[in-house]
Design a protein around this motif. Structure first.
Motif, PDB file in Angstrom:
ATOM      1  N   PRO A   1       7.200  16.564 -10.277  1.00  0.00           N
ATOM      2  CA  PRO A   1       6.333  15.560  -9.193  1.00  0.00           C
ATOM      3  C   PRO A   1       4.957  15.606  -9.289  1.00  0.00           C
ATOM      4  O   PRO A   1       4.375  16.283  -9.869  1.00  0.00           O
ATOM      5  N   LEU A   2       4.037  14.183  -9.269  1.00  0.00           N
ATOM      6  CA  LEU A   2       2.870  14.745  -9.663  1.00  0.00           C
ATOM      7  C   LEU A   2       1.817  15.090  -8.858  1.00  0.00           C
ATOM      8  O   LEU A   2       2.432  14.586  -7.429  1.00  0.00           O
ATOM      9  N   PRO A   3       0.620  14.774  -8.200  1.00  0.00           N
ATOM     10  CA  PRO A   3      -0.653  14.706  -7.310  1.00  0.00           C
ATOM     11  C   PRO A   3       0.043  14.169  -6.530  1.00  0.00           C
ATOM     12  O   PRO A   3      -0.271  12.560  -7.114  1.00  0.00           O
ATOM     13  N   PRO A   4      -0.127  13.810  -5.362  1.00  0.00           N
ATOM     14  CA  PRO A   4      -0.603  11.952  -4.727  1.00  0.00           C
ATOM     15  C   PRO A   4      -1.683  11.001  -4.455  1.00  0.00           C
ATOM     16  O   PRO A   4      -1.651  10.035  -5.060  1.00  0.00           O
ATOM     17  N   GLY A   5      -2.142  12.070  -5.499  1.00  0.00           N
ATOM     18  CA  GLY A   5      -3.862  11.298  -5.409  1.00  0.00           C
ATOM     19  C   GLY A   5      -4.302  10.693  -6.843  1.00  0.00           C
ATOM     20  O   GLY A   5      -4.788   9.916  -7.185  1.00  0.00           O
ATOM     21  N   VAL A   6      -3.082  11.016  -7.350  1.00  0.00           N
ATOM     22  CA  VAL A   6      -3.164   9.598  -9.278  1.00  0.00           C
ATOM     23  C   VAL A   6      -2.258   9.111  -8.324  1.00  0.00           C
ATOM     24  O   VAL A   6      -2.313   8.264  -9.720  1.00  0.00           O
ATOM     25  N   VAL A   7      -1.103   8.837  -7.552  1.00  0.00           N
ATOM     26  CA  VAL A   7      -0.461   7.418  -7.788  1.00  0.00           C
ATOM     27  C   VAL A   7      -1.299   6.710  -7.506  1.00  0.00           C
ATOM     28  O   VAL A   7      -1.304   5.654  -8.393  1.00  0.00           O
ATOM     29  N   PRO A   8      -2.421   5.761  -7.370  1.00  0.00           N
ATOM     30  CA  PRO A   8      -3.662   4.355  -6.923  1.00  0.00           C
ATOM     31  C   PRO A   8      -3.297   4.559  -8.214  1.00  0.00           C
ATOM     32  O   PRO A   8      -3.542   3.395  -8.674  1.00  0.00           O
ATOM     33  N   GLY A   9      -4.429   5.043  -9.314  1.00  0.00           N
ATOM     34  CA  GLY A   9      -4.827   5.068 -10.280  1.00  0.00           C
ATOM     35  C   GLY A   9      -3.153   4.786 -11.459  1.00  0.00           C
ATOM     36  O   GLY A   9      -3.742   3.851 -12.583  1.00  0.00           O
ATOM     37  N   LEU A  10      -2.418   5.512 -10.935  1.00  0.00           N
ATOM     38  CA  LEU A  10      -1.480   5.046 -11.646  1.00  0.00           C
ATOM     39  C   LEU A  10      -0.883   3.917 -12.056  1.00  0.00           C
ATOM     40  O   LEU A  10      -0.638   2.880 -12.460  1.00  0.00           O
ATOM     41  N   LEU A  11      -0.443   3.317 -10.246  1.00  0.00           N
ATOM     42  CA  LEU A  11       0.277   2.151 -10.287  1.00  0.00           C
ATOM     43  C   LEU A  11      -1.206   0.866 -10.597  1.00  0.00           C
ATOM     44  O   LEU A  11      -0.822   0.428 -11.371  1.00  0.00           O
ATOM     45  N   LEU A  12      -2.241   0.579 -10.457  1.00  0.00           N
ATOM     46  CA  LEU A  12      -2.872  -0.013 -11.246  1.00  0.00           C
ATOM     47  C   LEU A  12      -2.993   0.284 -13.056  1.00  0.00           C
ATOM     48  O   LEU A  12      -3.509  -1.429 -12.932  1.00  0.00           O
ATOM     49  N   VAL A  13      -2.990   1.139 -12.956  1.00  0.00           N
ATOM     50  CA  VAL A  13      -3.191   1.215 -14.887  1.00  0.00           C
ATOM     51  C   VAL A  13      -1.862   0.305 -14.857  1.00  0.00           C
ATOM     52  O   VAL A  13      -1.500  -0.632 -15.949  1.00  0.00           O
ATOM     53  N   THR A  14      -1.190   0.175 -14.631  1.00  0.00           N
ATOM     54  CA  THR A  14       0.339   0.066 -14.715  1.00  0.00           C
ATOM     55  C   THR A  14       0.560  -0.894 -14.514  1.00  0.00           C
ATOM     56  O   THR A  14       1.236  -2.008 -15.879  1.00  0.00           O
TER      57      THR A  14
ATOM     58  N   PRO B   1       8.263  -0.993 -16.477  1.00  0.00           N
ATOM     59  CA  PRO B   1       7.128  -0.405 -15.664  1.00  0.00           C
ATOM     60  C   PRO B   1       8.156   0.763 -15.229  1.00  0.00           C
ATOM     61  O   PRO B   1       7.796   2.052 -14.064  1.00  0.00           O
ATOM     62  N   GLU B   2       9.576   1.338 -15.921  1.00  0.00           N
ATOM     63  CA  GLU B   2      10.262   2.760 -15.274  1.00  0.00           C
ATOM     64  C   GLU B   2       9.681   3.946 -15.543  1.00  0.00           C
ATOM     65  O   GLU B   2      10.309   4.641 -14.310  1.00  0.00           O
ATOM     66  N   ASN B   3       9.125   4.078 -15.798  1.00  0.00           N
ATOM     67  CA  ASN B   3       8.432   5.669 -15.930  1.00  0.00           C
ATOM     68  C   ASN B   3       7.371   5.886 -15.263  1.00  0.00           C
ATOM     69  O   ASN B   3       7.289   6.710 -14.395  1.00  0.00           O
ATOM     70  N   PRO B   4       6.532   5.190 -14.990  1.00  0.00           N
ATOM     71  CA  PRO B   4       5.270   5.187 -14.186  1.00  0.00           C
ATOM     72  C   PRO B   4       5.399   5.407 -13.130  1.00  0.00           C
ATOM     73  O   PRO B   4       5.087   5.346 -11.646  1.00  0.00           O
ATOM     74  N   ILE B   5       6.244   4.086 -12.300  1.00  0.00           N
ATOM     75  CA  ILE B   5       7.147   3.819 -10.966  1.00  0.00           C
ATOM     76  C   ILE B   5       7.694   4.921 -10.551  1.00  0.00           C
ATOM     77  O   ILE B   5       7.642   5.561  -9.679  1.00  0.00           O
ATOM     78  N   THR B   6       8.868   4.776 -11.540  1.00  0.00           N
ATOM     79  CA  THR B   6       9.830   6.675 -11.086  1.00  0.00           C
ATOM     80  C   THR B   6       8.607   7.731 -10.871  1.00  0.00           C
ATOM     81  O   THR B   6       9.273   8.592  -9.489  1.00  0.00           O
ATOM     82  N   ALA B   7       7.562   7.852 -11.743  1.00  0.00           N
ATOM     83  CA  ALA B   7       6.762   9.571 -11.457  1.00  0.00           C
ATOM     84  C   ALA B   7       6.062   8.906  -9.929  1.00  0.00           C
ATOM     85  O   ALA B   7       5.725   9.917  -9.386  1.00  0.00           O
ATOM     86  N   ALA B   8       5.714   7.553  -9.771  1.00  0.00           N
ATOM     87  CA  ALA B   8       5.061   7.427  -8.580  1.00  0.00           C
ATOM     88  C   ALA B   8       5.950   7.976  -7.469  1.00  0.00           C
ATOM     89  O   ALA B   8       5.029   7.999  -6.422  1.00  0.00           O
ATOM     90  N   ASN B   9       6.985   7.362  -7.647  1.00  0.00           N
ATOM     91  CA  ASN B   9       7.798   7.299  -6.681  1.00  0.00           C
ATOM     92  C   ASN B   9       8.200   9.063  -6.272  1.00  0.00           C
ATOM     93  O   ASN B   9       8.165   8.844  -4.777  1.00  0.00           O
ATOM     94  N   ILE B  10       7.903   9.605  -7.389  1.00  0.00           N
ATOM     95  CA  ILE B  10       8.203  11.004  -7.059  1.00  0.00           C
ATOM     96  C   ILE B  10       7.819  11.497  -6.007  1.00  0.00           C
ATOM     97  O   ILE B  10       7.273  12.381  -5.835  1.00  0.00           O
ATOM     98  N   ALA B  11       6.070  10.981  -6.581  1.00  0.00           N
ATOM     99  CA  ALA B  11       5.570  11.757  -5.974  1.00  0.00           C
ATOM    100  C   ALA B  11       5.246  12.085  -4.512  1.00  0.00           C
ATOM    101  O   ALA B  11       4.878  13.130  -3.775  1.00  0.00           O
TER     102      ALA B  11
END
Length: 424
Positions: free
Chosen positions: A102-115, A127-137
């Motif tokens: 899991p990534l820190p939850p604070g990373v998720v908004p930026g990750l989704l935006l750049v995706t 979209p599979e890698n960043p969406i999976t990483a965001a959902n895991i976080a």
């Protein structure tokens, strides 16, 4: 305490599994909604960037000039966003796989935006890698908050399964991928006990996505009615050729990554990467842009609409675009672009040898490329089979998998360690 009393004190498997149902369903639904939200935003932005804006400027929507300018601009914007958001939108994507810690939850908004920016801008990543990483976080954060006694691995598995189920529109894909993952990790209990929660999450994710968006991987290929000896030879040759093409990208991966890291500035590296993607898009044409799922349907709808040379060019261009996009810093997955490469390669084989059935050529091309790029046997076999939705192809694909797997097993993977060396 006797052994018998210790055994009897353990809860029955059903009593251990029943409490998983509600959190699994919740994680699956939320995972699908995150994917759906990102996809809808990317689609809307794509319409603006590739239709509204060029029309307003009286420029051809997919002219070479617009493709080059747009991809370069997308690289610049993505670099600026990554530099500005908390956590820099996560680790270097070249070091990340499909299912990671899991990534820190604070990373998720930026990750989704750049995706969203990359998906809308025509970058050759899915979209599979960043969406999976965001959902895991998100699942890990919520799980630790509301059920701190549950193991961390549970939330990772539920979020991964929910996302994969939503991506493919079926929980079977999630079960197959996690079967390979769980088999490599120590654990107790029957395999289906360990898959119970993830399968429920995958089912919830796939049903949510199916009801909301009706996704389909079926390419409506011509029916494959009867297997011939020549088809077996064709399947082995095409699958092996796909594996070799995929391995070429895998072996080039660390060198391309090293070249972009030498630029030092992530903004400049992404801008340069965007420029290169634009030049490749101008060379390969509009179909070689974006993640590739909609584009493969257009290819498959007219298997005789392009020459063998054109199909080969699109396969090579998309492979190069995937390589550049995945190493210069864009956030995204490699499965969907690899599917496009495999479909193009298969249609090239059909154009060269008309006697090769389209369904055999396409599914075997996808199988070979995915085996090299993902190193996931079940995922590769499942994806290839679902593109044709034809049970008659399953035995042929299983046989074709064997020589291709011998080519890819033990080779470097399309993922790097922190020091930049490839995983094996």
């Amino acid at each position: 305490m006797s052994t018998d009393s210790a055994v009897s004190a353990e809860p029955a498997p059903a009593r251990r599994l029943l409490p998983l149902i509600v959190p699994a369903l919740a994680v699956g639904v939320v995972s699908a909604l995150v994917l759906l939200g990102v996809s809808l935003l990317a689609d809307r932005l794509q319409d603006v960037l590739w239709e509204t804006l060029p029309d307003a400027l009286s420029i051809g929507r997919y002219s070479s000039l617009w493709v080059i300018v747009m991809l370069t601009a997308i690289g610049l914007v993505a670099g600026l966003v990554i530099r500005a958001v908390p956590g820099r939108a996560g680790p270097d994507p070249a070091t990340m796989g499909l299912v990671d810690p899991p990534l820190p939850p604070g990373v998720v908004p930026g990750l989704l935006l750049v995706t969203v920016v990359a998906l809308a801008g025509g970058v050759s990543l899915g979209p599979e890698n960043p969406i999976t990483a965001a959902n895991i976080a998100l699942a890990f954060w919520a799980g630790r908050r509301f059920a701190p006694g549950a193991p961390a691995e549970l939330w990772l598995a539920l979020a991964a399964a929910g996302t994969i189920g939503a991506l493919f529109g079926t929980p079977i894909a999630a079960a197959l991928i996690l079967t390979e993952t769980l088999a490599s990790r120590p654990g107790t209990g029957a395999l289906w006990d360990r898959l119970f929660g993830p399968l429920a999450a995958g089912a919830a994710g796939s049903l949510t996505m199916t009801l909301a968006a009706h996704p389909s991987f079926d390419l409506s290929l011509p029916a494959y009615t009867h297997t011939h000896w020549s088809d077996l030879l064709s399947a082995v040759v095409i699958t092996s050729a796909g594996a070799v093409l995929g391995l070429a990208a895998v072996y080039a991966f660390p060198y391309a990554h090293r070249a972009f890291r030498a630029v030092r500035s992530p903004v400049l590296a992404l801008t340069l990467g965007g420029l290169l993607l634009g030049l490749l898009g101008a060379l390969g044409g509009p179909l070689t842009l974006f993640k590739g799922l909609d584009e493969v349907k257009e290819l498959a709808a007219d298997p005789d609409g392009w020459s063998a040379g054109r199909f080969a060019l699109m396969a090579v261009v998309k492979t190069a675009a995937l390589l550049i996009a995945a190493t210069c810093g864009f956030r995204g997955g490699r499965i969907f672009p690899a599917v496009f490469v495999g479909v193009s390669l298969g249609l090239c084989a059909h154009a060269l040898v008309d006697g090769v059935p389209v369904a055999v050529a396409v599914t075997c091309g996808v199988l070979g490329v995915l085996l090299a790029v993902t190193r996931q046997g079940w995922l590769s076999l499942f994806t290839a089979a679902v593109l044709a939705s034809d049970m008659n192809l399953i035995p042929l694909l299983c046989v074709a998998t064997l020589p291709a797997w011998l080519l890819v097993t033990g080779r470097p993977q399309m993922q790097l360690k922190k020091d930049g060396t490839p995983l094996r």
